[in-house]
Design a protein around this motif. Structure first.
Motif, PDB file in Angstrom:
ATOM      1  N   GLU A 209     -62.366 -39.699  -8.995  1.00  0.00           N
ATOM      2  CA  GLU A 209     -61.908 -38.661  -9.924  1.00  0.00           C
ATOM      3  C   GLU A 209     -61.104 -37.595  -9.175  1.00  0.00           C
ATOM      4  OE1 GLU A 209     -65.164 -37.100 -12.146  1.00  0.00           O
ATOM      5  OE2 GLU A 209     -65.514 -38.959 -13.258  1.00  0.00           O
ATOM      6  N   VAL A 210     -61.548 -37.259  -7.963  1.00  0.00           N
ATOM      7  CA  VAL A 210     -60.805 -36.302  -7.143  1.00  0.00           C
ATOM      8  C   VAL A 210     -59.416 -36.846  -6.841  1.00  0.00           C
ATOM      9  CG1 VAL A 210     -60.677 -35.217  -4.858  1.00  0.00           C
ATOM     10  CG2 VAL A 210     -62.836 -35.209  -6.122  1.00  0.00           C
ATOM     11  N   THR A 213     -57.004 -36.541  -9.755  1.00  0.00           N
ATOM     12  CA  THR A 213     -56.845 -35.233 -10.391  1.00  0.00           C
ATOM     13  C   THR A 213     -55.373 -34.828 -10.450  1.00  0.00           C
ATOM     14  OG1 THR A 213     -59.019 -34.500  -9.606  1.00  0.00           O
ATOM     15  CG2 THR A 213     -57.459 -32.780 -10.252  1.00  0.00           C
ATOM     16  N   LEU A 216     -53.055 -32.579  -7.667  1.00  0.00           N
ATOM     17  CA  LEU A 216     -53.580 -32.645  -6.304  1.00  0.00           C
ATOM     18  C   LEU A 216     -52.436 -32.865  -5.321  1.00  0.00           C
ATOM     19  CD1 LEU A 216     -56.416 -32.620  -4.925  1.00  0.00           C
ATOM     20  CD2 LEU A 216     -56.270 -35.109  -4.882  1.00  0.00           C
ATOM     21  N   ASP A 263     -55.249 -27.240  -2.959  1.00  0.00           N
ATOM     22  CA  ASP A 263     -56.199 -28.179  -3.554  1.00  0.00           C
ATOM     23  C   ASP A 263     -57.584 -27.559  -3.696  1.00  0.00           C
ATOM     24  OD1 ASP A 263     -54.196 -30.030  -3.762  1.00  0.00           O
ATOM     25  OD2 ASP A 263     -54.796 -31.205  -2.019  1.00  0.00           O
ATOM     26  N   PHE A 267     -59.607 -27.018  -7.384  1.00  0.00           N
ATOM     27  CA  PHE A 267     -60.957 -27.449  -7.751  1.00  0.00           C
ATOM     28  C   PHE A 267     -61.866 -26.267  -8.053  1.00  0.00           C
ATOM     29  CE2 PHE A 267     -59.521 -31.533  -6.400  1.00  0.00           C
ATOM     30  CZ  PHE A 267     -60.264 -32.400  -7.180  1.00  0.00           C
ATOM     31  N   LEU A 270     -61.030 -25.597 -11.639  1.00  0.00           N
ATOM     32  CA  LEU A 270     -61.621 -26.617 -12.503  1.00  0.00           C
ATOM     33  C   LEU A 270     -63.125 -26.405 -12.647  1.00  0.00           C
ATOM     34  CD1 LEU A 270     -59.710 -29.806 -11.247  1.00  0.00           C
ATOM     35  CD2 LEU A 270     -59.349 -28.551 -13.390  1.00  0.00           C
TER      36      LEU A 270
END
Length: 278
Positions: A209-210, A213, A216, A263, A267, A270
């Motif tokens: 999932e990372v 993203t 990214l 990055d 996150f 998020l």
């Protein structure tokens, strides 16, 4: 001699085919792929699996092709001459490069030319004849150096710049794709054989999932997921916390996967938005 991967290196079927094809054709194997996908380690594993020694030539932005053949220290010879020394033995002022070492080896070796795309654009072209004919001329001594045993040449590139067509034509090419979930699970199993299945599945779900993203800047690689898992195991992180909070489950783990401030900030935003929706 055939390469099929090793106990410590999971090689996909197409990668094993590429290695064996390059060996059969006696052509350099050019391996491309994003950083951290095991290109450099491949050469070491091929050498180990085939029982051969490896000679590594690590390329920098300042590396010249001539350095792979030899370097003539004219300055030292001139200095010794001025001091009255015996300078007739020109060979004593010549330093062998990595190609010369590979050519002169008493048995077949693996020659790794690592990250060739770091060098000047002319660098690959300057090695065309030597890698093709497996010989070169030493002008200072008049000798011709020929490969006693043709080395297995593995060349890696991170795709930072395009390589010349003439060079590409002389290579067998393979692109190492990022491993899928099952292959990555097998790779992790080599490094962490005792990891619990639930934790592994949760961690890899979060990891992919990372990587996917939107926005990214730098996708984490295989080597980075191994670092991340090592920290998760060291911190005894609960799989449920990992499933809920992902990379933000423990903020100090950020640095294993995320390699720039943009990055990290992405996150953090998020995670803030996710907390607001609960």
């Amino acid at each position: 001699m055939r390469f099929n991967g090793t106990d410590s290196y999971i090689a996909s079927d197409d990668l094993a085919v590429a290695v064996n094809a390059a060996v059969t054709l006696e052509r350099p194997l050019l391996v491309k792929g994003e950083p951290g996908t095991g290109k450099t380690e491949l050469a070491r594993q091929v050498a180990g699996a085939l029982g051969l020694n490896i000679i590594e030539w690590n390329i920098k932005s300042t590396t010249r092709a001539q350095q792979g053949l030899y370097e003539y220290d004219a300055v030292s010879r001139l200095r010794d001459s001025q001091l009255g020394g015996d300078v007739d033995d020109i060979a004593s002022y010549i330093k062998r490069g990595k190609l010369w070492e590979a050519f002169a080896a008493g048995e077949r070796v693996v020659l790794l030319i690592d990250e060739i795309d770091k060098a000047d654009i002319e660098f690959p072209n300057d090695l065309l004849q030597e890698l093709d004919r497996m010989e070169f001329h030493v002008y200072e001594t008049g000798e011709t150096v020929r490969a006693v045993h043709r080395p297995i040449v593995i060349i890696t590139s991170n795709n930072e710049k395009e390589l010349p067509d003439a060079f590409l034509r002389r290579c067998f090419f393979h692109y190492i794709r990022f491993p899928d979930a099952e292959t990555l699970k097998a790779i992790v199993g080599v490094h962490f054989p005792d990891i619990k299945e639930h934790l592994l599945n949760t961690a890899l779900t979060q990891f992919f999932e990372v990587r996917e993203t939107p926005g990214l800047k730098k996708k984490p690689s295989t080597s980075e997921v191994l670092d991340w898992l090592k920290l998760i195991l060291a911190e005894d992180l609960d799989p449920e916390d990992l499933a809920r909070d992902g990379v933000n489950a423990l903020p100090k783990l950020h640095g294993a996967l995320l390699k720039n401030e943009q990055d990290v900030a992405l996150f953090e935003r998020l995670a803030f938005m996710a907390r607001g929706q609960r």
